[in-house]
Design an enzyme around this catalytic site. Structure first.
Site, PDB file in Angstrom:
ATOM      1  N   ASP A   1      19.265 -39.175  70.365  1.00  0.00           N
ATOM      2  CA  ASP A   1      19.157 -38.734  68.975  1.00  0.00           C
ATOM      3  C   ASP A   1      17.930 -37.835  68.831  1.00  0.00           C
ATOM      4  O   ASP A   1      18.014 -36.634  69.060  1.00  0.00           O
ATOM      5  CB  ASP A   1      19.116 -39.975  68.064  1.00  0.00           C
ATOM      6  CG  ASP A   1      19.090 -39.628  66.600  1.00  0.00           C
ATOM      7  OD1 ASP A   1      19.350 -38.462  66.260  1.00  0.00           O
ATOM      8  OD2 ASP A   1      18.807 -40.507  65.764  1.00  0.00           O
TER       9      ASP A   1
ATOM     10  N   GLY B   1      21.925 -51.320  73.684  1.00  0.00           N
ATOM     11  CA  GLY B   1      22.884 -50.259  73.374  1.00  0.00           C
ATOM     12  C   GLY B   1      23.711 -49.755  74.540  1.00  0.00           C
ATOM     13  O   GLY B   1      24.902 -49.472  74.394  1.00  0.00           O
TER      14      GLY B   1
END
Ligand code: IMP
Ligand code: MG
Length: 182
Positions: free
Chosen positions: A106, A48
Site C-alpha cells: 500500500d 496477512g
C-alpha cells in the site's frame, strides 16, 4: 417494529479464487526460474500473507525454508505510522537468499521497514513478493520484485487480508464496503 438492516460487507469481487490460483503458479514459476540451482528462505509476513505464502511455497520447486514474521502497521482501515515487530526469526538467514512475502503493498512502509530489519541479518540477497500492489503515488522509492495483481486504491479483504481481523477466510479478494468502516 424497526427492521434490522444487515450491511453487505463486500462491495465487489475484485479477484476470483481461480485467478489467484493461476497467478500464484505464474509467480512460483518465475521464482523457480530466478533461483534455479539455489535455495531460498521465504519470510512470510503474518497474519496477512499466511494464506498466500502457504499456497506459494507449495508451488516452489527449489530447496526452501520458510519462517513467519509478525508485524503490524494497520488499525482498522487507517495506516498508522509505527511498525511493530512481534516475533523473532527461527531460521538463520545470514548469507541466504531471502524472499519477503506480504499480502499487499500500500504505502510501502511495511516492506521498507521489514527490508531494513532483514538486511541487518546480512542475507546474500533480499527480494520481495506481494500478492497485491495498489496503484497509487508513494513517498518511498522501493517496489516489490514480484507482484501478483495491481489494483486501484481501495480497501480489500479476503485470502488472508483482514479488516480488524475479519474476512481473512474469504477465498477471493473483495472490496470492503465503505459502509463497514465509515
Ligand atoms: P503499507 O505499509 O501501507 O504498504 O501496508 C501494508 C500492510 O497494510 C499490509 O500488509 C496489510 O496488512 C495492510 N493493508 C494495506 N492495505 C490493505 C487493504 O486494502 N486491505 C487489508 N489490509 C491492508
Ligand atoms: Mg492487516
Amino acid at each position: 417494529m424497526r427492521k434490522k438492516i444487515r450491511l453487505q460487507p463486500i462491495e465487489n469481487k475484485i479477484i476470483s479464487k481461480t485467478s489467484i490460483r493461476k497467478r500464484n503458479l505464474e509467480l512460483a514459476n518465475q521464482i523457480n526460474s530466478d533461483y534455479a540451482d539455489q535455495s531460498v528462505i521465504f519470510l512470510i509476513i503474518a497474519n496477512g500473507a499466511l494464506i498466500f505464502g502457504s499456497d506459494l511455497v507449495r508451488l516452489i520447486s527449489v530447496p526452501l525454508r520458510f519462517d513467519t514474521l509478525s508485524v503490524s502497521t494497520y488499525i482498522g482501515a487507517e495506516s498508522t505510522n509505527t511498525l511493530s515487530l512481534n516475533s523473532q526469526l527461527k531460521v538463520d538467514i545470514t548469507n541466504r537468499n531471502v524472499v519477503i512475502v506480504d499480502d499487499i503493498f500500500d504505502t510501502g512502509y511495511t516492506l521498507k521497514c521489514v527490508v531494513k530489519i532483514v538486511r541487518e541479518f546480512n542475507p546474500k540477497s533480499i527480494r520481495s513478493c506481494v500478492l497485491i500492489s495498489k496503484r497509487k503515488t508513494r513517498q518511498i522509492n522501493l517496489l516489490p520484485d514480484y507482484v501478483g495483481f495491481e489494483i486501484n486504491d481501495m480497501f480489500v479483504v479476503g485470502y488472508g487480508l483482514d479488516y480488524n481481523e475479519d474476512y481473512r477466510n474469504l477465498e477471493y479478494i473483495g472490496e470492503l464496503s465503505p459502509s463497514i468502516y465509515k
